[in-house]
Write a protein that holds these residues in place. Structure first.
Motif, mmCIF file in Angstrom:
data_model
loop_
_atom_site.group_PDB
_atom_site.id
_atom_site.type_symbol
_atom_site.label_atom_id
_atom_site.label_comp_id
_atom_site.label_asym_id
_atom_site.label_seq_id
_atom_site.Cartn_x
_atom_site.Cartn_y
_atom_site.Cartn_z
ATOM 1 N N UNK A 1 50.562 99.029 69.441
ATOM 2 C CA UNK A 1 50.752 100.341 70.065
ATOM 3 C C UNK A 1 49.576 101.296 69.881
ATOM 4 N N UNK A 2 48.607 100.902 69.063
ATOM 5 C CA UNK A 2 47.428 101.761 68.894
ATOM 6 C C UNK A 2 46.150 101.063 69.339
ATOM 7 N N UNK A 3 46.281 99.937 70.011
ATOM 8 C CA UNK A 3 45.109 99.237 70.532
ATOM 9 C C UNK A 3 44.313 98.485 69.480
ATOM 10 N N UNK A 4 44.980 97.952 68.462
ATOM 11 C CA UNK A 4 44.316 97.158 67.413
ATOM 12 C C UNK A 4 43.135 97.885 66.776
ATOM 13 N N UNK A 5 43.298 99.173 66.514
ATOM 14 C CA UNK A 5 42.210 99.971 65.946
ATOM 15 C C UNK A 5 42.028 99.781 64.444
ATOM 16 N N UNK A 6 43.060 99.324 63.757
ATOM 17 C CA UNK A 6 42.994 99.182 62.301
ATOM 18 C C UNK A 6 42.267 97.888 61.941
ATOM 19 N N UNK A 7 41.284 98.005 61.046
ATOM 20 C CA UNK A 7 40.462 96.861 60.660
ATOM 21 C C UNK A 7 41.141 95.954 59.644
ATOM 22 N N UNK A 8 41.958 96.533 58.766
ATOM 23 C CA UNK A 8 42.597 95.729 57.735
ATOM 24 C C UNK A 8 43.794 96.494 57.186
ATOM 25 N N UNK A 9 44.740 95.758 56.631
ATOM 26 C CA UNK A 9 45.939 96.360 56.051
ATOM 27 C C UNK A 9 46.208 95.693 54.711
ATOM 28 N N UNK A 10 46.325 96.515 53.686
ATOM 29 C CA UNK A 10 46.680 96.043 52.354
ATOM 30 C C UNK A 10 48.044 96.632 52.005
ATOM 31 N N UNK A 11 48.933 95.795 51.468
ATOM 32 C CA UNK A 11 50.211 96.342 51.007
ATOM 33 C C UNK A 11 50.586 95.743 49.668
ATOM 34 N N UNK A 12 51.210 96.562 48.854
ATOM 35 C CA UNK A 12 51.650 96.143 47.533
ATOM 36 C C UNK A 12 53.145 95.879 47.581
ATOM 37 N N UNK A 13 53.570 94.634 47.321
ATOM 38 C CA UNK A 13 54.986 94.288 47.364
ATOM 39 C C UNK A 13 55.710 94.535 46.039
ATOM 40 N N UNK A 14 55.029 95.118 45.061
ATOM 41 C CA UNK A 14 55.580 95.242 43.718
ATOM 42 C C UNK A 14 56.227 96.611 43.474
#
Length: 171
Positions: free
Chosen positions: A78-91
């Motif tokens: 929905x934003x045109x693949x503008x984000x280069x990377x995504x980090x998430x913490x599952x803890x």
């Protein structure tokens, strides 16, 4: 070696509506007004865009990694693949202590190393004090959006992502 300037972004409350409970269903994932425009402006100004988000609902067994990845795919679509990377913490401390979890800075440190980020020319936009604290630990300027922790921080403040971009990044 050329270092890159970067905008690090918290997810809930910055990119999508903070619901006060976990957002992991696509039906609840509402991208905030002005997000795409704010991201387009920063991208055109030469910034990398990297999301840094705590996703403690995984540790608590409320949802799983696949739910998070579906939300991130939806966001990118929905934003045109503008984000280069995504980090998430599952803890979450109820199950596992982790230096990945903000206000600790390991997600930021990993992104900085991978993407060769110039911390002096980079920002973290978040809606809580823990976002600003994580940014400070790695020498990145923090910008606080929304009202949640606005009285508890001396960080620059903005109404939302687009306001932050216009006031502090490309002004």
């Amino acid at each position: 070696m050329r270092l890159h300037k970067c905008i690090f972004l918290d997810r809930d409350g910055v990119l999508n509506r903070e619901r006060g409970e976990y957002t992991y269903k696509l039906s609840d994932f509402e991208i905030l007004s002005g997000v795409k425009e704010g991201l387009e402006i920063t991208k055109k100004s030469g910034y990398l865009l990297i999301v840094i988000t705590n996703q403690a609902g995984i540790a608590k067994g409320i949802y799983n990694t696949d739910d998070v990845l579906k939300c991130h795919s939806y966001l990118q679509a929905h934003i045109g693949d503008l984000i280069d990377d995504i980090y998430f913490c599952p803890h979450h401390p109820v199950t596992t202590e982790s230096l990945l979890r903000k206000p600790d800075s390991l997600m930021l440190e990993k992104a900085i190393a991978k993407w060769e980020v110039d911390t002096d020319k980079s920002y973290m936009i978040g809606d809580s004090l823990r976002d600003i604290q994580a940014a400070e630990k790695v020498g990145v300027k923090g910008i606080l959006v929304g009202e949640k922790d606005s009285n508890n921080s001396t960080a620059p403040k903005a109404k939302n992502l687009l306001d932050a971009v216009n006031k502090f990044i490309v002004s």
